[in-house]
Design a protein around this motif. Structure first.
Motif, PDB file in Angstrom:
ATOM      1  N   ILE A 247       4.553  -2.729 -10.235  1.00  0.00           N
ATOM      2  CA  ILE A 247       5.791  -2.288  -9.488  1.00  0.00           C
ATOM      3  C   ILE A 247       5.592  -2.892  -8.151  1.00  0.00           C
ATOM      4  CG2 ILE A 247       7.260  -0.631  -8.665  1.00  0.00           C
ATOM      5  CD1 ILE A 247       7.241   0.500 -11.565  1.00  0.00           C
ATOM      6  N   ALA A 248       4.451  -2.404  -7.480  1.00  0.00           N
ATOM      7  CA  ALA A 248       4.396  -2.464  -5.942  1.00  0.00           C
ATOM      8  C   ALA A 248       4.372  -3.980  -5.834  1.00  0.00           C
ATOM      9  CB  ALA A 248       2.978  -1.998  -5.579  1.00  0.00           C
ATOM     10  N   ALA A 249       3.626  -4.717  -6.621  1.00  0.00           N
ATOM     11  CA  ALA A 249       3.775  -6.299  -6.565  1.00  0.00           C
ATOM     12  C   ALA A 249       4.918  -6.769  -6.512  1.00  0.00           C
ATOM     13  CB  ALA A 249       2.720  -6.955  -7.450  1.00  0.00           C
ATOM     14  N   PHE A 250       5.707  -6.093  -7.643  1.00  0.00           N
ATOM     15  CA  PHE A 250       7.125  -6.727  -7.943  1.00  0.00           C
ATOM     16  C   PHE A 250       7.675  -6.583  -6.465  1.00  0.00           C
ATOM     17  CE2 PHE A 250      10.517  -7.114 -11.247  1.00  0.00           C
ATOM     18  CZ  PHE A 250       9.723  -7.830 -12.099  1.00  0.00           C
TER      19      PHE A 250
ATOM     20  N   ILE B 285       0.618  -1.173   0.207  1.00  0.00           N
ATOM     21  CA  ILE B 285       0.090   0.145  -0.116  1.00  0.00           C
ATOM     22  C   ILE B 285       0.801   1.151   0.089  1.00  0.00           C
ATOM     23  CG2 ILE B 285      -1.850   1.253   1.391  1.00  0.00           C
ATOM     24  CD1 ILE B 285      -2.887  -1.299   0.319  1.00  0.00           C
ATOM     25  N   MET B 286       2.034   1.079   0.698  1.00  0.00           N
ATOM     26  CA  MET B 286       2.892   2.641   0.835  1.00  0.00           C
ATOM     27  C   MET B 286       3.432   2.986  -0.441  1.00  0.00           C
ATOM     28  SD  MET B 286       4.944   2.220   4.196  1.00  0.00           S
ATOM     29  CE  MET B 286       4.464   2.880   5.774  1.00  0.00           C
ATOM     30  N   VAL B 287       3.701   2.070  -1.293  1.00  0.00           N
ATOM     31  CA  VAL B 287       4.108   2.193  -2.700  1.00  0.00           C
ATOM     32  C   VAL B 287       3.255   2.897  -3.300  1.00  0.00           C
ATOM     33  CG1 VAL B 287       4.945   1.138  -4.838  1.00  0.00           C
ATOM     34  CG2 VAL B 287       5.653   0.106  -2.710  1.00  0.00           C
ATOM     35  N   GLY B 288       1.895   2.481  -3.080  1.00  0.00           N
ATOM     36  CA  GLY B 288       0.660   2.993  -3.807  1.00  0.00           C
ATOM     37  C   GLY B 288       0.543   4.764  -3.219  1.00  0.00           C
ATOM     38  N   VAL B 289       1.197   5.032  -1.905  1.00  0.00           N
ATOM     39  CA  VAL B 289       0.750   6.234  -1.387  1.00  0.00           C
ATOM     40  C   VAL B 289       2.122   6.986  -1.676  1.00  0.00           C
ATOM     41  CG1 VAL B 289       1.096   7.533   0.959  1.00  0.00           C
ATOM     42  CG2 VAL B 289      -0.126   5.380   0.709  1.00  0.00           C
ATOM     43  N   LEU B 290       3.243   6.449  -1.845  1.00  0.00           N
ATOM     44  CA  LEU B 290       4.273   7.017  -2.454  1.00  0.00           C
ATOM     45  C   LEU B 290       4.387   7.957  -3.487  1.00  0.00           C
ATOM     46  CD1 LEU B 290       7.593   5.092  -1.129  1.00  0.00           C
ATOM     47  CD2 LEU B 290       6.844   7.390  -0.216  1.00  0.00           C
ATOM     48  N   VAL B 291       3.788   7.246  -4.701  1.00  0.00           N
ATOM     49  CA  VAL B 291       3.762   7.436  -6.033  1.00  0.00           C
ATOM     50  C   VAL B 291       3.091   8.711  -6.381  1.00  0.00           C
ATOM     51  CG1 VAL B 291       3.242   6.740  -8.314  1.00  0.00           C
ATOM     52  CG2 VAL B 291       4.392   5.157  -7.118  1.00  0.00           C
TER      53      VAL B 291
ATOM     54  N   PRO C  88      -1.466   0.812 -13.859  1.00  0.00           N
ATOM     55  CA  PRO C  88      -1.002  -0.329 -13.987  1.00  0.00           C
ATOM     56  C   PRO C  88       0.311  -0.648 -13.742  1.00  0.00           C
ATOM     57  CG  PRO C  88      -2.711   0.410 -15.834  1.00  0.00           C
ATOM     58  CD  PRO C  88      -2.275   1.798 -14.961  1.00  0.00           C
ATOM     59  N   GLY C  89       0.966   0.257 -14.246  1.00  0.00           N
ATOM     60  CA  GLY C  89       2.365   0.277 -13.801  1.00  0.00           C
ATOM     61  C   GLY C  89       2.814   0.145 -12.296  1.00  0.00           C
ATOM     62  N   ILE C  90       2.212   1.330 -11.840  1.00  0.00           N
ATOM     63  CA  ILE C  90       2.582   1.293 -10.404  1.00  0.00           C
ATOM     64  C   ILE C  90       2.076  -0.215  -9.617  1.00  0.00           C
ATOM     65  CG2 ILE C  90       1.891   2.444  -8.318  1.00  0.00           C
ATOM     66  CD1 ILE C  90       1.534   5.168 -10.363  1.00  0.00           C
ATOM     67  N   MET C  91       0.899  -0.456  -9.940  1.00  0.00           N
ATOM     68  CA  MET C  91       0.141  -1.524  -9.222  1.00  0.00           C
ATOM     69  C   MET C  91       1.310  -2.911  -9.353  1.00  0.00           C
ATOM     70  SD  MET C  91      -2.995  -2.429  -8.061  1.00  0.00           S
ATOM     71  CE  MET C  91      -4.245  -2.329  -8.777  1.00  0.00           C
TER      72      MET C  91
END
Lengths: 221, 62, 261
Positions: free
Chosen positions: A57-60, A30-36, A52-55
């Motif tokens: 990358i976060a999963a990655f 979730i934090m990656v999603g907040v950071l971007v 989609p890219g962020i989703m």
């Protein structure tokens, strides 16, 4: 088959015991999603475009973070050594461990995607597509990750080096994963990407247990 | 002084001379560094092996 | 493992074992170094002379075509070295051959250097001809990935203390990589055509003989340079392992003596 299921059950139970780890992983996702949005700016349309890219990358990144958990605890307490002499082949056991890892480390992330979708202003179609592409693509991610985890399991600093080894290899997953979400790229490409992603997943999941088993055997020699 | 050395090739190679010179120069420097490193590593290990061998003989004598 | 080691000296060596035994390799490869140096230097002199003074300008690219004479050989080496490493890793996994371990280990830094050189010269070639240092073109992207893979392998080698075990594990990931390279190539091409139609097509020019003579000489020269560096690095690594063994022996002896007192 009973042994197979027993190992899946055991691994999931073990993961459930350390529920804190699982929550940390979701928090990181979730934090990656907040950071971007904070880094890029709160422009909603733009965010929806790159969602989609962020989703992915976060999963990655979260799956890389969880890599070390596949084999290290079992290697350190010796249960991996015991599993080598069990009734079913070691490759099958590793396959079971992969399934268990997917359920305990990736499924929570997929369950957390609705929150991510809200933060990134995804519409319904994009969201459903991204869930499908994550479900189809993440098995390959774990399969490659397992090879890296197995190779570095005897290293103290293995947690740092396995992602570096695995990232270039799992690039195709990222490429097809992201393109299978985007709907505005042209007719047919999205379906094609999803099918290729599925093919990569199937091949990776069926072949990498052999490489992983070989690596673990050599480590314990 | 540097300019006068580079003037002739730059004129001969035309408008993009600088790219060609940097490319060749870069590759030459890296290649030389690679060769020097290669030789130095060899010398280092060789002398280390010889030293260890000599030491061993000495301890055997004692 | 220990059993095999005890049996090994008794077993009669065939010609391949003789050549490939590390100690034997150290003896016969000594006579290889000087000829290789001579061949490499001569071909480089001839190749560079051709590249600068005896080849025409390209009608499209002008003099910048001369960058090709170092770009193409380094790019070729970047792939050739990986294939060589993959073959060595089969040797290391299947036959557990120490020489294959050594070949694999010393090839990785060389491969990384040549790949970096290929990217560097490619960027400098791209600026005057396409107007950009970097383009996310399929070929360039996959070369960059190759460089990352080399660096990962080097990092893996360095993180192990036990080099015998490291060799087998690195071999596994090298082979996984070599199976994966076509998929990466395919995916990157697919991704690139999705993003934008390629503006670049000047690579597909058919070459007149005046241009490919220097190119082939330079290809040969660079390959010879690699073989020379590889041979010398393998010798270095074998000597290093020998020295390490001696050192361990000595330490064991000394600590044994202390314990007795």
């Amino acid at each position: 088959m009973r042994v197979f299921l027993a190992i899946i059950k055991r691994d999931i139970k073990l993961a459930a015991h350390s529920i804190g780890d699982m929550l940390t992983l979701i928090l990181f996702f979730i934090m990656v999603g907040v950071l971007v949005p904070i880094a890029i700016g709160p422009d909603k349309e733009f965010l929806a475009n790159i969602a989609p890219g962020i989703m992915w990358i976060a999963a990655f990144l979260s799956s890389l973070l969880a890599l070390d958990r596949i084999f290290r605890p079992d290697h350190e307490d010796g249960s991996l050594l015991a599993m080598r002499h069990s009734a079913i082949s070691f490759e099958l056991i590793i396959f079971a461990k992969l399934i268990a890892h997917w359920i305990s480390a990736i499924l929570p992330l997929i369950l957390a995607t609705p929150m991510m979708a809200l933060m990134l202003n995804m519409d319904m179609r994009n969201f459903i597509n991204s869930v499908i592409s994550l479900i189809v693509g993440t098995p390959a991610l774990i399969a490659f990750g397992a090879v890296g985890a197995a190779i570095t399991v005897s290293l103290k600093r293995g947690g740092l080096i396995a992602p570096v080894l695995i990232l270039p290899l799992s690039l195709p997953i990222l490429i097809f994963g992201v393109s299978s979400i985007k709907i505005n790229v042209g007719a047919g490409t999205q379906e094609a990407a999803l099918l290729i992603l599925a093919a990569i997943s199937l091949i990776a999941v069926s072949l990498t247990p052999f490489a992983t088993a070989l690596a673990l055997r050599l480590t314990q020699e | 002084m540097f300019n006068s050395i580079l003037e002739a090739p730059i004129e001969a190679l035309g408008p993009h001379a600088i790219f060609i010179l940097i490319a060749y120069g870069g590759v030459a420097i890296v290649t030389l560094a690679l060769i020097i490193f290669n030789i130095l590593a060899y010398q280092k290990q060789k002398s280390r092996l010889n030293r260890l061998k000599n030491n061993n003989e000495n301890t055997n004598l004692i | 493992m220990n059993k095999i080691k005890q049996i090994a000296p008794v077993k009669k060596m065939n010609w391949f074992d003789k050549i490939a035994h590390p100690g034997q390799f150290l003896i016969w490869s000594r006579y290889l170094i000087l000829p290789l140096i001579i061949i490499t230097i001569t071909t480089f002199i001839i190749g560079l002379w051709y590249a600068f003074f005896n080849s025409p300008e390209d009608y499209q690219m002008g003099n910048t075509v001369r960058i090709m004479y170092i770009h193409v050989p380094t790019a070729w080496l970047s792939q050739f070295i990986y294939v060589m490493m993959a073959i060595s890793s089969i040797g290391s996994l299947v036959w557990r051959h120490p020489l294959a371990d050594v070949a694999m280990k010393v090839a990785a830094p060389l491969g990384a250097t040549f790949t970096a050189m290929a990217l560097f010269t490619g960027a400098l070639w791209g600026r005057p001809t396409w107007g950009t240092y970097w383009e996310w073109d399929g070929r360039m992207t996959s070369t960059l990935i190759l460089l990352l893979m080399y660096l990962g392998l080097i990092a893996l080698w360095r993180s192990f203390d036990d080099q015998l075990r490291a060799a087998k594990l690195v071999a596994i990931i090298t082979l996984v990589g070599v199976i994966n390279i076509p998929i990466i190539k395919f995916s990157v091409d697919w991704w690139n055509t999705l993003h934008q139609p390629s503006i670049i097509s000047s690579k597909g020019i058919s070459m007149p003989p005046e241009i490919y003579t220097p190119l082939f000489i330079m290809l040969f020269a660079f390959t010879m340079l690699f073989i020379l560096l590889q041979t010398n690095a393998m010798r270095t690594e074998i000597i290093r392992r020998k020295a390490d063994r001696l050192m361990r022996k000595k330490i064991n002896k000394n600590s044994g003596a202390k314990n007795n007192v």
